[in-house]
Write a protein that holds these residues in place. Structure first.
Motif, PDB file in Angstrom:
ATOM      1  N   VAL A   1      62.396  58.263  52.992  1.00 33.64           N
ATOM      2  CA  VAL A   1      61.066  58.378  52.386  1.00 33.64           C
ATOM      3  C   VAL A   1      60.968  59.741  51.718  1.00 33.64           C
ATOM      4  O   VAL A   1      61.620  60.703  52.122  1.00 33.64           O
ATOM      5  CB  VAL A   1      59.899  58.216  53.400  1.00 33.64           C
ATOM      6  CG1 VAL A   1      59.830  56.826  53.947  1.00 33.64           C
ATOM      7  CG2 VAL A   1      59.936  59.246  54.482  1.00 33.64           C
TER       8      VAL A   1
ATOM      9  N   ARG B   1      59.175  54.963  49.601  1.00 35.30           N
ATOM     10  CA  ARG B   1      60.329  54.543  50.395  1.00 35.30           C
ATOM     11  C   ARG B   1      61.414  53.990  49.483  1.00 35.30           C
ATOM     12  O   ARG B   1      61.128  53.299  48.504  1.00 35.30           O
ATOM     13  CB  ARG B   1      59.926  53.471  51.400  1.00 35.30           C
ATOM     14  CG  ARG B   1      61.047  53.147  52.395  1.00 35.30           C
ATOM     15  CD  ARG B   1      60.650  52.048  53.320  1.00 35.30           C
ATOM     16  NE  ARG B   1      60.927  50.783  52.668  1.00 35.30           N
ATOM     17  CZ  ARG B   1      61.219  49.666  53.291  1.00 35.30           C
ATOM     18  NH1 ARG B   1      61.215  49.634  54.600  1.00 35.30           N
ATOM     19  NH2 ARG B   1      61.466  48.564  52.624  1.00 35.30           N
TER      20      ARG B   1
ATOM     21  N   HIS C   1      59.630  49.327  46.902  1.00 36.05           N
ATOM     22  CA  HIS C   1      60.637  50.381  46.977  1.00 36.05           C
ATOM     23  C   HIS C   1      60.636  51.198  45.691  1.00 36.05           C
ATOM     24  O   HIS C   1      60.204  50.746  44.642  1.00 36.05           O
ATOM     25  CB  HIS C   1      62.026  49.809  47.261  1.00 36.05           C
ATOM     26  CG  HIS C   1      62.472  48.797  46.251  1.00 36.05           C
ATOM     27  ND1 HIS C   1      63.022  49.151  45.053  1.00 36.05           N
ATOM     28  CD2 HIS C   1      62.440  47.453  46.268  1.00 36.05           C
ATOM     29  CE1 HIS C   1      63.307  48.069  44.369  1.00 36.05           C
ATOM     30  NE2 HIS C   1      62.966  47.007  45.086  1.00 36.05           N
TER      31      HIS C   1
ATOM     32  N   TRP D   1      57.204  49.429  56.566  1.00 36.75           N
ATOM     33  CA  TRP D   1      56.550  49.558  55.265  1.00 36.75           C
ATOM     34  C   TRP D   1      55.761  48.300  54.948  1.00 36.75           C
ATOM     35  O   TRP D   1      56.217  47.193  55.223  1.00 36.75           O
ATOM     36  CB  TRP D   1      57.620  49.784  54.198  1.00 36.75           C
ATOM     37  CG  TRP D   1      57.173  50.614  53.058  1.00 36.75           C
ATOM     38  CD1 TRP D   1      56.955  50.188  51.787  1.00 36.75           C
ATOM     39  CD2 TRP D   1      56.888  52.003  53.065  1.00 36.75           C
ATOM     40  NE1 TRP D   1      56.563  51.239  50.996  1.00 36.75           N
ATOM     41  CE2 TRP D   1      56.506  52.361  51.766  1.00 36.75           C
ATOM     42  CE3 TRP D   1      56.912  52.983  54.054  1.00 36.75           C
ATOM     43  CZ2 TRP D   1      56.153  53.659  51.420  1.00 36.75           C
ATOM     44  CZ3 TRP D   1      56.564  54.262  53.714  1.00 36.75           C
ATOM     45  CH2 TRP D   1      56.190  54.602  52.418  1.00 36.75           C
TER      46      TRP D   1
END
Length: 115
Positions: A54, A47, A16, A78
């Motif tokens: 995103v 993301r 992330h 993802w």
């Protein structure tokens, strides 16, 4: 849809990313983490922690573009951080942005046999 020219690769930044970053911060992450050139004309997708947002950065030769999409329901599929950097096709990016499983999209209709 983003007008992706032929020969352009799409890179997913696994894990992330802090979604407060703009083009400059994400471009720096492309250089330092992904070891790629953010001004090379390829697309780089990030993301957020919750998975519903995103951001895509792309340098189109004239300037820097920053696209973002937030899903109202669901999350973007993802790869795990263990996969490192993942490259996908522009068609798979289209699936990803629609919230469809880009790893194995399913046909919703199959033609029946003729005759």
């Amino acid at each position: 849809m983003i007008p992706v020219p032929s020969g352009v690769r799409v890179w997913l930044a696994t894990g992330h990313t802090d979604m407060r970053k703009g083009f400059a911060g994400l471009a720096l992450q492309v250089q330092e983490v992904l070891r790629r050139d953010p001004h090379g004309g390829h697309l780089f997708v990030f993301r957020g922690r919750r998975g519903d947002l995103v951001k895509v950065i792309w340098y189109d030769g004239q300037g820097a573009c920053l696209f973002s999409k937030r899903l109202e329901r669901g999350r973007f599929l993802w790869p795990s951080p263990a996969h490192g950097v993942v490259t996908i096709t522009p068609a798979q990016l289209g699936y990803l942005l629609e919230g469809i499983d880009w790893r194995m999209p399913q046909r919703s209709w199959r033609p029946s046999a003729t005759g």
